[in-house]
Design a protein around this motif. Sequence first.
Motif, PDB file in Angstrom:
ATOM      1  N   ASP A   1      -3.536   9.515  -9.840  1.00 22.26           N
ATOM      2  CA  ASP A   1      -3.596  10.082 -11.191  1.00 22.26           C
ATOM      3  C   ASP A   1      -4.830   9.578 -11.943  1.00 22.26           C
ATOM      4  OD1 ASP A   1      -1.236  11.420 -10.651  1.00 22.26           O
ATOM      5  OD2 ASP A   1       0.025  10.053 -11.829  1.00 22.26           O
ATOM      6  N   SER A   2      -5.140   8.305 -11.766  1.00 24.91           N
ATOM      7  CA  SER A   2      -6.326   7.732 -12.420  1.00 24.91           C
ATOM      8  C   SER A   2      -7.609   8.359 -11.887  1.00 24.91           C
ATOM      9  CB  SER A   2      -6.369   6.218 -12.209  1.00 24.91           C
ATOM     10  OG  SER A   2      -5.232   5.608 -12.766  1.00 24.91           O
TER      11      SER A   2
ATOM     12  N   ASP B   1      -7.876  11.293 -10.507  1.00 20.30           N
ATOM     13  CA  ASP B   1      -7.915  12.675 -10.984  1.00 20.30           C
ATOM     14  C   ASP B   1      -8.446  12.739 -12.411  1.00 20.30           C
ATOM     15  OD1 ASP B   1      -6.956  13.623  -8.574  1.00 20.30           O
ATOM     16  OD2 ASP B   1      -4.887  13.855  -9.273  1.00 20.30           O
TER      17      ASP B   1
ATOM     18  N   GLN C   1       0.425   6.745  -6.319  1.00 22.43           N
ATOM     19  CA  GLN C   1       0.431   7.849  -7.274  1.00 22.43           C
ATOM     20  C   GLN C   1      -0.338   7.487  -8.543  1.00 22.43           C
ATOM     21  OE1 GLN C   1       1.605  10.986  -6.590  1.00 22.43           O
ATOM     22  NE2 GLN C   1       0.449  11.430  -8.436  1.00 22.43           N
TER      23      GLN C   1
END
Length: 134
Positions: free
Chosen positions: A64-65, A67, A60
């Motif tokens: 997230d990084s 994204d 995750q």
Amino acid sequence: FLVICVFELFLIFVLPVRLKQQDALEYQVKKQNMLTWTEELRRKTRQAKPRSPVQECEVQLVMDSLDAITRYIRQYGQDMTISQVNDVCALLDRFHVIVNGWSQGKYQVVEREFDITPILNTMEKKLDRSYRQR
């Protein structure tokens, strides 16, 4: 003499233009590679199959990084300099190593079990001794 003069003019006018074109082409290729790598890494991250909550957190975090990097590229990609593109590509290379390691079961965060039995046994012995002394 005339050949030397023509060659010098070529070096003065044509060669710098050619080098700029080559740099511009290299910049565009790196930029396209950056976008391709980002999408490939996001796809592989979505396909990851973590086996523990810690591994899920790692996946995750990477997602997230990626994204955030994708949003940055979409928003500022046209204005990025070659050094910024190189920095993002270097970062994506590091993510590539991490994501490829997942397919081999190699996660960055390793979950370790902590056996407290020896500590509990030692504490019990000390408590027993202290109760006996009273």
